[in-house]
Design an enzyme around this catalytic site. Structure first.
Site, PDB file in Angstrom:
ATOM      1  N   ASP A  13       0.855  -1.177   0.000  1.00 61.96           N
ATOM      2  CA  ASP A  13       0.000   0.000   0.000  1.00 61.96           C
ATOM      3  C   ASP A  13       0.897   1.235   0.000  1.00 61.96           C
ATOM      4  O   ASP A  13       2.091   1.155   0.319  1.00 61.96           O
ATOM      5  CB  ASP A  13      -0.899  -0.025   1.243  1.00 61.96           C
ATOM      6  CG  ASP A  13      -1.922   1.094   1.228  1.00 61.96           C
ATOM      7  OD1 ASP A  13      -2.466   1.383   0.146  1.00 61.96           O
ATOM      8  OD2 ASP A  13      -2.165   1.690   2.290  1.00 61.96           O
ATOM      9  N   ASP A  15      -0.244   5.027   1.029  1.00 61.86           N
ATOM     10  CA  ASP A  15      -0.479   5.906   2.177  1.00 61.86           C
ATOM     11  C   ASP A  15      -0.440   5.106   3.482  1.00 61.86           C
ATOM     12  O   ASP A  15      -1.137   4.103   3.623  1.00 61.86           O
ATOM     13  CB  ASP A  15      -1.834   6.604   2.039  1.00 61.86           C
ATOM     14  CG  ASP A  15      -1.853   7.597   0.892  1.00 61.86           C
ATOM     15  OD1 ASP A  15      -1.016   8.511   0.900  1.00 61.86           O
ATOM     16  OD2 ASP A  15      -2.687   7.437  -0.014  1.00 61.86           O
ATOM     17  N   LYS A 184      -9.516  -2.723  -3.019  1.00 64.01           N
ATOM     18  CA  LYS A 184      -9.345  -3.427  -1.752  1.00 64.01           C
ATOM     19  C   LYS A 184     -10.537  -3.164  -0.834  1.00 64.01           C
ATOM     20  O   LYS A 184     -11.033  -2.043  -0.801  1.00 64.01           O
ATOM     21  CB  LYS A 184      -8.063  -2.944  -1.058  1.00 64.01           C
ATOM     22  CG  LYS A 184      -6.790  -3.199  -1.825  1.00 64.01           C
ATOM     23  CD  LYS A 184      -5.582  -2.611  -1.103  1.00 64.01           C
ATOM     24  CE  LYS A 184      -5.631  -1.106  -1.038  1.00 64.01           C
ATOM     25  NZ  LYS A 184      -4.467  -0.492  -0.366  1.00 64.01           N
ATOM     26  N   ASP A 209      -1.228  -0.946   6.033  1.00 69.20           N
ATOM     27  CA  ASP A 209      -1.408  -0.346   7.354  1.00 69.20           C
ATOM     28  C   ASP A 209      -2.834  -0.495   7.859  1.00 69.20           C
ATOM     29  O   ASP A 209      -3.149  -0.050   8.956  1.00 69.20           O
ATOM     30  CB  ASP A 209      -1.036   1.143   7.315  1.00 69.20           C
ATOM     31  CG  ASP A 209      -2.050   1.961   6.517  1.00 69.20           C
ATOM     32  OD1 ASP A 209      -2.329   1.580   5.354  1.00 69.20           O
ATOM     33  OD2 ASP A 209      -2.573   2.958   7.052  1.00 69.20           O
TER      34      ASP A 209
END
Length: 259
Positions: A13, A15, A184, A209
């Site tokens: 990912d 961010d 996602k 995250d």
């Protein structure tokens, strides 16, 4: 229980893993550099459909992260791939930015509000009541409802912003029709991404995250999963979920030596 194969390909990912509010997270540059030096297949993923891969390449490069365009995979690209597989050369009414409209143009879709095959909802900072009303009417008249991702909020310097999932809920309430989410945690986004780089889930890992999107998508796609604690999910929240990542690390810096 059979041992997992060594990790040969990496999906991560963006961010919360590589960058945070426009600033690289320590270790992100070393991670990308190591991937490029070893030649291992990799993708940087984002559910954000606002930007094209070229836009993101330029933005990341300004931050000191040199990620080639072909190594960036967005929910807009995953959505376009899905629609191209389902109904090649179709038509769509689109609510979104250049990342989404460009992806659909590139697969040969015609963007129209006249009896479109699909209503496609993506991220935008300027959701208009007029556009949402038109989407509701087109869906009620038979257009199929597609969304780039289910994220309910997005980050900004001022705080959370309503995102695609929130607007999708409004349209669903008005039409009674649930959308198909291409991004996602749909493992479709992971599988199409893996196919794009010629990788296999058994020898790939997903770094994220968020437990509810990144880790869930990686798990359901059959990949090893790494949760970093530099983003939205904290250590204390992990046990609230009925699934777990393969490994929890403090940050991307702890994964560099694994590449």
């Amino acid at each position: 229980m059979a041992e997992r194969k060594p990790i040969e390909s990496w999906l991560t990912d963006m961010d919360g893993v590589l960058i945070h509010e426009g600033v690289p997270i320590p270790g992100a540059d070393a991670f990308i550099r190591k991937l490029r030096e070893t030649g291992k297949p990799f993708l940087v993923l984002t559910n954000n459909s606002i930007y094209t891969a070229r836009d993101l390449h330029a933005r990341l490069r300004r931050m000191g992260l040199d990620v080639p365009v072909e190594n960036i995979w967005t929910s807009a690209l995953a959505t376009a791939k899905f629609l191209d597989d389902q109904r090649p050369g179709g038509t769509a009414y689109v609510i979104g930015e250049a990342g989404l409209t460009t992806a659909l143009h590139d697969i040969g879709y015609v963007l129209t509000d006249h009896e479109p095959d699909y209503v496609v909802l993506g991220e935008t900072r300027t959701y208009s009541f007029e556009a949402m009303t038109k989407a509701v009417r087109l869906i009620n008249n038979g257009a199929r409802f597609i969304c780039t991702n289910p994220d309910e909020t997005g980050p900004s310097l001022e705080g959370p912003l309503p995102a695609t999932g929130s607007v999708a809920a409004l349209i669903t309430k008005a039409t009674g029709k649930d959308p198909y989410f291409a991004g996602k945690p749909n493992p479709l986004m992971m599988r199409t991404g893996l196919n794009a780089i010629g990788a296999h889930s058994e020898s790939s890992a997903m770094i994220g995250d968020r437990m509810d999107t990144d880790i869930l998508a990686g798990l359901e796609a059959g990949m090893q999963t790494f949760l970093v604690l530099t983003g939205l999910t904290s250590q204390a929240e992990i046990d609230r979920f009925p699934f777990r990542p393969s490994k929890v690390v403090k940050s991307i810096a702890d994964i560099v030596d694994r590449v």
